[in-house]
Design a protein around this motif. Structure first.
Motif, PDB file in Angstrom:
ATOM      1  N   VAL A   1       0.841  -1.206   0.000  1.00 23.98           N
ATOM      2  CA  VAL A   1       0.000   0.000   0.000  1.00 23.98           C
ATOM      3  C   VAL A   1       0.878   1.259   0.000  1.00 23.98           C
ATOM      4  N   PHE A   2       0.539   2.188  -0.888  1.00 20.49           N
ATOM      5  CA  PHE A   2       1.233   3.472  -0.977  1.00 20.49           C
ATOM      6  C   PHE A   2       0.352   4.543  -0.346  1.00 20.49           C
ATOM      7  N   ILE A   3       0.925   5.267   0.630  1.00 17.77           N
ATOM      8  CA  ILE A   3       0.129   6.242   1.383  1.00 17.77           C
ATOM      9  C   ILE A   3       0.772   7.632   1.254  1.00 17.77           C
ATOM     10  N   PRO A   4       0.282   8.448   0.295  1.00 14.77           N
ATOM     11  CA  PRO A   4       0.846   9.796   0.164  1.00 14.77           C
ATOM     12  C   PRO A   4       0.279  10.742   1.224  1.00 14.77           C
TER      13      PRO A   4
ATOM     14  N   ALA B   1       5.647  10.335   1.790  1.00  9.59           N
ATOM     15  CA  ALA B   1       4.805   9.289   1.196  1.00  9.59           C
ATOM     16  C   ALA B   1       5.400   7.952   1.589  1.00  9.59           C
ATOM     17  N   THR B   2       4.556   7.123   2.151  1.00  5.32           N
ATOM     18  CA  THR B   2       5.047   5.881   2.744  1.00  5.32           C
ATOM     19  C   THR B   2       4.572   4.680   1.937  1.00  5.32           C
ATOM     20  N   LEU B   3       5.470   3.719   1.764  1.00  4.91           N
ATOM     21  CA  LEU B   3       5.069   2.451   1.163  1.00  4.91           C
ATOM     22  C   LEU B   3       5.063   1.400   2.264  1.00  4.91           C
ATOM     23  N   CYS B   4       3.915   0.758   2.423  1.00  2.00           N
ATOM     24  CA  CYS B   4       3.770  -0.284   3.446  1.00  2.00           C
ATOM     25  C   CYS B   4       3.891  -1.636   2.746  1.00  2.00           C
ATOM     26  N   ILE B   5       4.919  -2.412   3.113  1.00  2.00           N
ATOM     27  CA  ILE B   5       5.158  -3.673   2.399  1.00  2.00           C
ATOM     28  C   ILE B   5       4.976  -4.873   3.332  1.00  2.00           C
ATOM     29  N   SER B   6       4.818  -6.046   2.718  1.00  2.00           N
ATOM     30  CA  SER B   6       4.544  -7.274   3.461  1.00  2.00           C
ATOM     31  C   SER B   6       5.809  -8.117   3.601  1.00  2.00           C
ATOM     32  N   SER B   7       5.843  -8.926   4.663  1.00  2.00           N
ATOM     33  CA  SER B   7       6.994  -9.826   4.860  1.00  2.00           C
ATOM     34  C   SER B   7       6.597 -11.295   4.784  1.00  2.00           C
TER      35      SER B   7
ATOM     36  N   SER C   1       9.036   8.207   0.107  1.00  2.77           N
ATOM     37  CA  SER C   1      10.091   8.710   1.001  1.00  2.77           C
ATOM     38  C   SER C   1      10.381   7.764   2.159  1.00  2.77           C
ATOM     39  N   ASN C   2       9.386   6.975   2.559  1.00  3.68           N
ATOM     40  CA  ASN C   2       9.550   6.099   3.722  1.00  3.68           C
ATOM     41  C   ASN C   2       9.020   4.700   3.418  1.00  3.68           C
ATOM     42  N   ILE C   3       9.643   3.723   4.054  1.00  4.33           N
ATOM     43  CA  ILE C   3       9.171   2.343   3.873  1.00  4.33           C
ATOM     44  C   ILE C   3       8.877   1.733   5.237  1.00  4.33           C
ATOM     45  N   VAL C   4       7.709   1.126   5.349  1.00  5.10           N
ATOM     46  CA  VAL C   4       7.381   0.462   6.612  1.00  5.10           C
ATOM     47  C   VAL C   4       7.063  -1.006   6.342  1.00  5.10           C
TER      48      VAL C   4
END
Ligand code: SF4
Length: 352
Positions: free
Chosen positions: A98-101, A106-112, A160-163
């Motif tokens: 999910v990309f959250i501007p 702007a953060t990209l939330c990724i899965s593990s 800009s950020n990755i979570v």
């Protein structure tokens, strides 16, 4: 058979150039860095444009290495600008990212992982049994795919950020997460500084010290309750790792990484949102450097919980702020596309 570029780290790639493509040992280090930098900075689809590479080597690379990445099979755009991608991995399993501007970032939330073992009661992913741990390339590829979609290859990054807060518990896939962060933070790789990456854990206490020494990003702890009694009710993992142990390990983490830990606290009406809970949370926050995100609960089909009313969230936050700590009320993002916190889930199932 072609090797996939994203399965290499830079050292194994250098060896591959020497052993499989007969690149001179003296040149291999420079060439591997050059290719690495190009792919991660300009994108995997433009390798033929790497004209500073001798044509013979370029052709060898194109014929012996695949740059295949997972495919996006659906894109949903929320009314608030959040984008959720459903991604089909090369083995046909599916994950979401999910990309959250926002205004300033702007953060990209990724899965593990595909699915999750932890079964937190308020989380939709928790209703999907664990299918598999993602390989580090599959974690990194979520970022590459998002960058390709957003044409995010300029110096000034759109993401800009990755979570690591999407599907799964990162510390139950520790080694792959560690390797993925190496590539995300590498100056020759995706070049996100450690302070632009957050790894989130539901509280796998015995992995927190390793992560402090070996990963070193910001840490988010999904706390969601101020005492063991409530936490056990909504997060079965608390039976294994109690709050006392989490506090100990968080003290250690912040002593090594020297940054505040973010406590994530989803607010569930009548469960964890009383003023007494806020007071208990203050006592907990006094024990190590931290701040808290109070998260609006996002409903999903079949869930039994209700979100806390906005004015009750504000009263809760006030108690924490009056005690001198930071409490941020997190607006729900991407709720209309089931892209908000705790709403991710795919149809992948473990093969028998
Ligand atoms: S909140 Fe995180 S750890 Fe808990 S079930 Fe959901 S994905 Fe798994």
């Amino acid at each position: 058979m072609q090797k996939n570029f994203f399965h290499f780290n830079i050292e194994s790639f250098r060896h591959f150039l020497i052993n499989d493509l007969s690149v001179d040992e003296k040149q291999a280090s420079m060439r591997s860095k050059q290719i690495w930098d190009f792919v991660y900075k300009k994108g995997y689809s433009k390798i033929a444009d790497l004209t500073t590479l001798p044509i013979e080597l370029r052709n060898k690379i194109i014929s012996s290495i695949s740059f295949d990445v997972p495919k996006i099979i659906s894109t949903q755009v929320s009314t608030d600008g959040t984008i959720k991608w459903l991604i089909r991995l090369l083995d046909n399993n599916e994950v979401e990212c999910v990309f959250i501007p926002e205004k300033t970032r702007a953060t990209l939330c990724i899965s593990s992982q595909v699915g999750c073992t932890l079964n937190c009661r308020f989380c939709h992913t928790g209703t999907q049994r664990l299918v598999k741990n993602l390989h580090f390339s599959e974690i990194v590829n979520q970022v590459m795919i998002a960058k390709e979609q957003l044409n995010d290859w300029d110096e000034q990054k759109k993401i800009s950020n990755i979570v690591l807060m999407g599907m799964g518990e990162p510390f139950y896939n520790y080694e792959n997460v560690k390797f993925a962060v190496e590539i995300l933070k590498d100056k020759l790789g995706l070049s996100y500084g450690l302070k632009k990456i957050t790894v989130s854990t539901a509280g796998i206490a015995n992995k927190i010290p390793d992560a402090a020494r070996e990963i070193g990003t910001y840490l988010a702890l999904s706390l969601h309750a101020p005492n063991d009694e409530i936490r056990e009710l909504i997060m079965p993992i608390n039976k294994k790792f109690k709050i006392k142990e989490l506090v100990q390990q968080c003290k250690y983490y912040s002593s090594i990484v020297k940054e505040k830990i973010t406590l994530e606290y989803v607010m569930l009406r009548g469960i964890n949102d009383s003023l007494e809970c806020a007071k208990q949370l203050v006592k907990l926050m006094a024990q190590f450097p931290c701040k808290v995100n109070l998260i609006e609960f996002n409903r999903w089909p079949g869930v039994q919980y209700l979100p806390t009313e906005r004015q009750d969230m504000e009263k809760f936050a006030k108690i924490i702020e009056n005690a001198g700590y930071i409490a941020t009320i997190r607006r729900s993002r991407g709720q209309d596309i089931f892209g908000a916190c705790g709403q991710l889930r795919t149809e992948s199932q473990k093969k028998k």
